[in-house]
Write a protein that holds these residues in place. Sequence first.
Motif, PDB file in Angstrom:
ATOM      1  N   SER A   1       0.836  -1.206   0.000  1.00 16.74           N
ATOM      2  CA  SER A   1       0.000   0.000   0.000  1.00 16.74           C
ATOM      3  C   SER A   1       0.867   1.252   0.000  1.00 16.74           C
ATOM      4  O   SER A   1       2.086   1.197   0.207  1.00 16.74           O
ATOM      5  CB  SER A   1      -0.889   0.010   1.239  1.00 16.74           C
ATOM      6  N   LYS A   2       0.219   2.391  -0.171  1.00 13.49           N
ATOM      7  CA  LYS A   2       0.900   3.678  -0.127  1.00 13.49           C
ATOM      8  C   LYS A   2       1.466   3.927   1.271  1.00 13.49           C
ATOM      9  O   LYS A   2       2.557   4.472   1.426  1.00 13.49           O
ATOM     10  CB  LYS A   2      -0.084   4.791  -0.511  1.00 13.49           C
ATOM     11  N   ASP A   3       0.742   3.504   2.293  1.00  9.31           N
ATOM     12  CA  ASP A   3       1.225   3.652   3.677  1.00  9.31           C
ATOM     13  C   ASP A   3       2.505   2.841   3.898  1.00  9.31           C
ATOM     14  O   ASP A   3       3.433   3.304   4.572  1.00  9.31           O
ATOM     15  CB  ASP A   3       0.152   3.209   4.680  1.00  9.31           C
ATOM     16  N   ALA A   4       2.527   1.644   3.345  1.00  8.08           N
ATOM     17  CA  ALA A   4       3.714   0.795   3.483  1.00  8.08           C
ATOM     18  C   ALA A   4       4.914   1.445   2.811  1.00  8.08           C
ATOM     19  O   ALA A   4       6.030   1.437   3.339  1.00  8.08           O
ATOM     20  CB  ALA A   4       3.448  -0.584   2.887  1.00  8.08           C
ATOM     21  N   ARG A   5       4.683   2.020   1.644  1.00  2.18           N
ATOM     22  CA  ARG A   5       5.766   2.704   0.924  1.00  2.18           C
ATOM     23  C   ARG A   5       6.258   3.928   1.702  1.00  2.18           C
ATOM     24  O   ARG A   5       7.461   4.208   1.727  1.00  2.18           O
ATOM     25  CB  ARG A   5       5.298   3.103  -0.470  1.00  2.18           C
ATOM     26  N   ASN A   6       5.358   4.648   2.342  1.00  2.00           N
ATOM     27  CA  ASN A   6       5.762   5.796   3.162  1.00  2.00           C
ATOM     28  C   ASN A   6       6.540   5.347   4.397  1.00  2.00           C
ATOM     29  O   ASN A   6       7.465   6.016   4.832  1.00  2.00           O
ATOM     30  CB  ASN A   6       4.549   6.617   3.583  1.00  2.00           C
ATOM     31  N   GLN A   7       6.124   4.215   4.972  1.00  2.00           N
ATOM     32  CA  GLN A   7       6.794   3.692   6.165  1.00  2.00           C
ATOM     33  C   GLN A   7       8.224   3.256   5.850  1.00  2.00           C
ATOM     34  O   GLN A   7       9.102   3.295   6.713  1.00  2.00           O
ATOM     35  CB  GLN A   7       5.996   2.512   6.728  1.00  2.00           C
ATOM     36  N   MET A   8       8.482   2.879   4.616  1.00  2.00           N
ATOM     37  CA  MET A   8       9.824   2.441   4.215  1.00  2.00           C
ATOM     38  C   MET A   8      10.865   3.535   4.403  1.00  2.00           C
ATOM     39  O   MET A   8      12.037   3.240   4.648  1.00  2.00           O
ATOM     40  CB  MET A   8       9.817   1.995   2.749  1.00  2.00           C
ATOM     41  N   LYS A   9      10.453   4.795   4.310  1.00  2.00           N
ATOM     42  CA  LYS A   9      11.389   5.915   4.446  1.00  2.00           C
ATOM     43  C   LYS A   9      12.124   5.875   5.784  1.00  2.00           C
ATOM     44  O   LYS A   9      13.270   6.305   5.890  1.00  2.00           O
ATOM     45  CB  LYS A   9      10.655   7.242   4.290  1.00  2.00           C
ATOM     46  N   ASP A  10      11.456   5.337   6.816  1.00  2.72           N
ATOM     47  CA  ASP A  10      12.066   5.262   8.146  1.00  2.72           C
ATOM     48  C   ASP A  10      13.244   4.293   8.193  1.00  2.72           C
ATOM     49  O   ASP A  10      14.086   4.378   9.086  1.00  2.72           O
ATOM     50  CB  ASP A  10      11.028   4.829   9.185  1.00  2.72           C
ATOM     51  N   TYR A  11      13.297   3.368   7.258  1.00  3.86           N
ATOM     52  CA  TYR A  11      14.319   2.326   7.280  1.00  3.86           C
ATOM     53  C   TYR A  11      15.374   2.507   6.193  1.00  3.86           C
ATOM     54  O   TYR A  11      16.321   1.730   6.107  1.00  3.86           O
ATOM     55  CB  TYR A  11      13.657   0.951   7.149  1.00  3.86           C
ATOM     56  N   CYS A  12      15.235   3.530   5.383  1.00  4.97           N
ATOM     57  CA  CYS A  12      16.181   3.782   4.295  1.00  4.97           C
ATOM     58  C   CYS A  12      17.501   4.280   4.872  1.00  4.97           C
ATOM     59  O   CYS A  12      17.536   5.256   5.627  1.00  4.97           O
ATOM     60  CB  CYS A  12      15.607   4.801   3.312  1.00  4.97           C
ATOM     61  N   ILE A  13      18.587   3.622   4.505  1.00  3.88           N
ATOM     62  CA  ILE A  13      19.911   4.020   5.005  1.00  3.88           C
ATOM     63  C   ILE A  13      20.816   4.530   3.886  1.00  3.88           C
ATOM     64  O   ILE A  13      21.922   4.986   4.139  1.00  3.88           O
ATOM     65  CB  ILE A  13      20.602   2.862   5.757  1.00  3.88           C
ATOM     66  N   GLY A  14      20.350   4.433   2.651  1.00  6.75           N
ATOM     67  CA  GLY A  14      21.167   4.911   1.536  1.00  6.75           C
ATOM     68  C   GLY A  14      20.649   4.401   0.210  1.00  6.75           C
ATOM     69  O   GLY A  14      19.515   3.937   0.110  1.00  6.75           O
ATOM     70  N   GLU A  15      21.493   4.510  -0.785  1.00  7.50           N
ATOM     71  CA  GLU A  15      21.136   4.072  -2.122  1.00  7.50           C
ATOM     72  C   GLU A  15      22.167   3.089  -2.651  1.00  7.50           C
ATOM     73  O   GLU A  15      23.315   3.074  -2.205  1.00  7.50           O
ATOM     74  CB  GLU A  15      21.039   5.279  -3.061  1.00  7.50           C
ATOM     75  N   LEU A  16      21.727   2.319  -3.616  1.00 10.32           N
ATOM     76  CA  LEU A  16      22.613   1.377  -4.283  1.00 10.32           C
ATOM     77  C   LEU A  16      23.527   2.160  -5.218  1.00 10.32           C
ATOM     78  O   LEU A  16      23.069   3.025  -5.966  1.00 10.32           O
ATOM     79  CB  LEU A  16      21.793   0.364  -5.071  1.00 10.32           C
ATOM     80  N   ASP A  17      24.807   1.895  -5.146  1.00  7.91           N
ATOM     81  CA  ASP A  17      25.782   2.581  -5.991  1.00  7.91           C
ATOM     82  C   ASP A  17      25.556   2.175  -7.445  1.00  7.91           C
ATOM     83  O   ASP A  17      25.679   1.002  -7.784  1.00  7.91           O
ATOM     84  CB  ASP A  17      27.196   2.217  -5.547  1.00  7.91           C
ATOM     85  N   PRO A  18      25.237   3.131  -8.323  1.00  5.57           N
ATOM     86  CA  PRO A  18      24.931   2.782  -9.707  1.00  5.57           C
ATOM     87  C   PRO A  18      26.154   2.515 -10.570  1.00  5.57           C
ATOM     88  O   PRO A  18      26.031   1.979 -11.667  1.00  5.57           O
ATOM     89  CB  PRO A  18      24.181   4.010 -10.224  1.00  5.57           C
ATOM     90  N   THR A  19      27.337   2.879 -10.092  1.00  6.89           N
ATOM     91  CA  THR A  19      28.528   2.675 -10.911  1.00  6.89           C
ATOM     92  C   THR A  19      28.913   1.200 -10.911  1.00  6.89           C
ATOM     93  O   THR A  19      28.868   0.539  -9.880  1.00  6.89           O
ATOM     94  CB  THR A  19      29.724   3.506 -10.395  1.00  6.89           C
ATOM     95  N   PRO A  20      29.296   0.685 -12.079  1.00  7.60           N
ATOM     96  CA  PRO A  20      29.678  -0.726 -12.138  1.00  7.60           C
ATOM     97  C   PRO A  20      31.001  -0.937 -11.402  1.00  7.60           C
ATOM     98  O   PRO A  20      31.846  -0.044 -11.371  1.00  7.60           O
ATOM     99  CB  PRO A  20      29.834  -0.998 -13.634  1.00  7.60           C
TER     100      PRO A  20
END
Length: 133
Positions: A65-84
């Motif tokens: 759900s949209k709520d679940a997607r919003n709740q994910m922000k609390d657990y985000c620690i960074g992004e996947l490095d796009p460089t190979p």
Amino acid sequence: MPTITKLYTMKEVAEHNSDDDCWIVVDGKVYDVTSYLDDHPGGADVLISATGKDATEEFEDAGHSKDARNQMKDYCIGELDPTPPIPEMEVFRKDDPLSSFFTSKTAKVWAIPAAVTVLGVSIVAAIIYARKK
């Protein structure tokens, strides 16, 4: 103002693959869901089976759900490095018979006597040549 996020490689994410240390990747973002395991409505096993890897497909298939997607922000620690990843370079040395001779044990044993002999012959030749003049 842009937000600076930490970049992680898939190798780093893969190291966090247990129920005591559970990271997942969804849509290029890295989430530490360790503290959320007990609260996940689908059960901890669902997250544990996706830990240490890209779980985007599993996440989308579950129809969150949209709520679940919003709740994910609390657990985000960074992004996947796009460089190979850059492959490690291997160094190759072309075998040179002459260089291997000079680094061999035999050459080390004979180097000094050979140098003394060449020097001695040169001195004797110089003396003989000087006497002829």
